[in-house]
Design an enzyme around this catalytic site. Structure first.
Site, PDB file in Angstrom:
ATOM      1  N   GLN A   1       0.752  -1.277   0.031  1.00  6.23           N
ATOM      2  CA  GLN A   1      -0.233   0.002  -0.012  1.00  6.23           C
ATOM      3  C   GLN A   1       0.851   1.312   0.025  1.00  6.23           C
ATOM      4  O   GLN A   1       0.278   2.393  -0.476  1.00  6.23           O
ATOM      5  CB  GLN A   1      -0.946   0.007   1.163  1.00  6.23           C
ATOM      6  CG  GLN A   1      -1.973  -1.159   0.984  1.00  6.23           C
ATOM      7  CD  GLN A   1      -2.883  -1.117   2.179  1.00  6.23           C
ATOM      8  OE1 GLN A   1      -2.673  -1.733   3.185  1.00  6.23           O
ATOM      9  NE2 GLN A   1      -4.104  -0.323   1.973  1.00  6.23           N
TER      10      GLN A   1
ATOM     11  N   HIS B   1       0.966  -9.353   4.866  1.00  7.13           N
ATOM     12  CA  HIS B   1      -0.441  -8.445   4.628  1.00  7.13           C
ATOM     13  C   HIS B   1      -0.769  -8.627   3.225  1.00  7.13           C
ATOM     14  O   HIS B   1      -0.358  -7.604   2.377  1.00  7.13           O
ATOM     15  CB  HIS B   1       0.214  -7.312   5.056  1.00  7.13           C
ATOM     16  CG  HIS B   1      -0.936  -6.194   5.327  1.00  7.13           C
ATOM     17  ND1 HIS B   1      -1.080  -5.172   6.429  1.00  7.13           N
ATOM     18  CD2 HIS B   1      -2.337  -5.804   4.677  1.00  7.13           C
ATOM     19  CE1 HIS B   1      -2.113  -4.575   6.268  1.00  7.13           C
ATOM     20  NE2 HIS B   1      -2.774  -5.032   5.249  1.00  7.13           N
TER      21      HIS B   1
ATOM     22  N   ASN C   1      -1.840 -10.728   8.838  1.00  9.13           N
ATOM     23  CA  ASN C   1      -2.737  -9.577   8.706  1.00  9.13           C
ATOM     24  C   ASN C   1      -4.182 -10.238   8.316  1.00  9.13           C
ATOM     25  O   ASN C   1      -4.165 -10.391   7.058  1.00  9.13           O
ATOM     26  CB  ASN C   1      -2.576  -8.269   7.749  1.00  9.13           C
ATOM     27  CG  ASN C   1      -3.444  -7.364   7.782  1.00  9.13           C
ATOM     28  OD1 ASN C   1      -3.748  -6.358   9.197  1.00  9.13           O
ATOM     29  ND2 ASN C   1      -4.211  -6.911   7.030  1.00  9.13           N
ATOM     30  N   GLU C   2      -5.230  -9.992   9.020  1.00 13.11           N
ATOM     31  CA  GLU C   2      -6.790 -10.343   8.747  1.00 13.11           C
ATOM     32  C   GLU C   2      -6.821 -11.520   7.660  1.00 13.11           C
ATOM     33  O   GLU C   2      -7.155 -11.349   6.263  1.00 13.11           O
ATOM     34  CB  GLU C   2      -7.088  -9.112   8.074  1.00 13.11           C
ATOM     35  CG  GLU C   2      -7.341  -7.943   8.872  1.00 13.11           C
ATOM     36  CD  GLU C   2      -8.075  -6.689   8.302  1.00 13.11           C
ATOM     37  OE1 GLU C   2      -8.691  -7.002   7.021  1.00 13.11           O
ATOM     38  OE2 GLU C   2      -8.435  -5.650   8.847  1.00 13.11           O
TER      39      GLU C   2
END
Ligand code: BGC
Length: 428
Positions: free
Chosen positions: A21, A111, A155-156
């Protein structure tokens, strides 16, 4: 900050990003992807070249922690290969700069992205990805253990597995493959458990390492009180995305692999005739506003839910908790300030009744590449001008407000000019 809500002295006040990101120049499954607004991640915020400046911004913000990812695809060119020394040095330099600025790193190992050779071999559907990941973690941890003690393996996993194989939002864009979703979660849970052993064995210079996943927690409900089908869908969603995933990672003896649980909290999804009433699910923001559904540019806000979920998770697992992500995306900075205030008030309420919450990481440090939405969602404490090739950063008012909190190590009771409070909705 007079009359402010005090938090424990060692509380971490942080901010967060992820490599795809913000870094730019990544070679993973996102490199060739073009988002809904035409944006791609090839340069993103150019954090890859600008991290030194971004650490200075963090120092200005007064944060004492930074949740950052390390991009696997940069470090290993093939399964079980040695780590790329030059890329490792870059991350070491970033970690050293953070240390010099008094900022504690929490390192995220996965991630939403993978090296191309993992993708080519079937990604997380392939059981061989588990030992490959564990090998990478072993090498990385042995290189960084003197600098890092807070490790966030995944992550998630729920967001990753659902958007890749259930909802078609992330590469490889498959839909309704429930079996694949479950398989990915199971493989990630196995990888988490084995990675956690490796991290423990490696240790950390001075102190025992902390290890955990970051679980996205979304509440699900029906918009209409008597719509049985939407209640059913909410129940299935809760089971699939929350219960099943937590059980795979933390159920029974598996809990011993984690020393903490990270919670990414953005709120609530309500269904209306099977449609999710959130802008991220395609609902029209104006219509949502008319129906009294309070959202940022992505999700329905539900500050009260944060206190509830922290108390519930504390009761259920007894692990220390971190809010590994919370933030909002909106051009309305008053809204974002109010949102932060309300959530910190809930967080404080949980701490006051004995929930062991050790830190809060604001999502995000920078406006960034918001996956399938490109650059249209502004989550940053620092705004980034993506129309200017120099990608200048500027402090936002939310950033200034958060700076006040980080410096005082306390949360304000109310935003500077409080307007309409964010509505509280009661869901058990
Ligand atoms: C993810 C971030 C994302 C944020 C806002 C979280 O689910 O970890 O990568 O940018 O939510 O949507």
């Amino acid at each position: 900050m007079s009359g402010a809500l005090k938090f424990p002295d060692r509380f971490l006040w942080g901010t967060a990003t992820s490599p795809t990101q913000v870094e730019g120049h990544v070679a993973n499954e996102w490199t060739d992807y073009v988002a809904a607004d035409g944006g791609h991640c090839r340069v993103a915020c150019n954090h890859y070249h600008r991290y030194a400046e971004d650490v200075e911004w963090m120092a200005q913000l007064g944060v004492n922690a930074y949740r950052m990812g390390i991009e696997w695809s940069r470090l290993q060119a093939a399964p079980f290969a040695p780590l790329n020394g030059q890329e490792l040095e870059r991350y070491v330099d970033l970690l050293d700069r953070l240390k010099a600025a008094g900022i504690t790193p929490m390192v995220v190992l996965h991630h939403f992205s993978n090296p191309p050779w993992i993708t080519a071999a079937g990604g997380w559907l392939n059981p061989a990805t588990v030992p490959a990941f564990v090998d990478y973690v072993a090498k990385l941890v042995s290189a960084l253990k003197e600098r890092v003690y807070l490790w966030n393996t995944f992550n998630e996993p729920d967001t990753y597995a659902s958007l890749t194989y259930l909802l078609g939002g992330f590469p490889p864009f498959h839909k309704w493959r429930l079996w694949s979703y479950r398989k990915i979660i199971k493989h990630m849970a196995a990888a988490h458990i084995r990675a956690s052993e490796v991290i423990r064995q490696a240790g950390n210079g001075g102190r025992a390492p902390e290890i955990g996943i970051a679980k996205n927690w979304t509440f699900f409900d029906s918009f209409q009180k008597h719509a049985l089908w939407d209640h059913l869908l909410a129940g299935i969603s809760h089971h699939t995305f929350n219960r099943f995933v937590l059980n795979e990672f933390l159920g029974g003896p598996r809990r011993a692999a984690s020393t903490f649980l990270g919670v990414n909290y953005y709120g609530l999804t309500r269904f209306n005739n099977f449609e999710p009433m959130v802008p991220a699910g395609g609902a029209c923001p104006k219509q949502l506003a008319r129906l009294g559904v309070v959202c940022d540019d992505m999700f329905e806000r539900h500050p009260g839910g944060l206190g509830t979920i922290l108390r519930n998770l504390h009761r259920q697992y007894g692990l220390p908790l971190y809010i590994t992500e919370h933030g909002s995306a909106s051009a309305d900075e008053d809204f974002r300030i109010l949102d932060l205030t309300e959530h910190l008030r809930e967080l404080h309420g949980a701490v006051k009744v004995g929930v062991d919450v050790r830190g809060f990481f604001y999502w995000s440090l920078l406006d960034n590449f918001e996956w399938q939405f490109g650059y249209s969602k502004r989550f940053g404490l620092l705004a980034v001008d993506f129309n200017d090739e120099n990608l200048p950063r500027t402090m936002t008012r939310v950033g200034e407000f958060y700076r006040g909190i980080c410096r005082a190590r306390a949360a304000a009771l109310a935003p500077p000019d409080s307007s309409v409070p964010i509505r509280r909705i009661c869901i058990p």
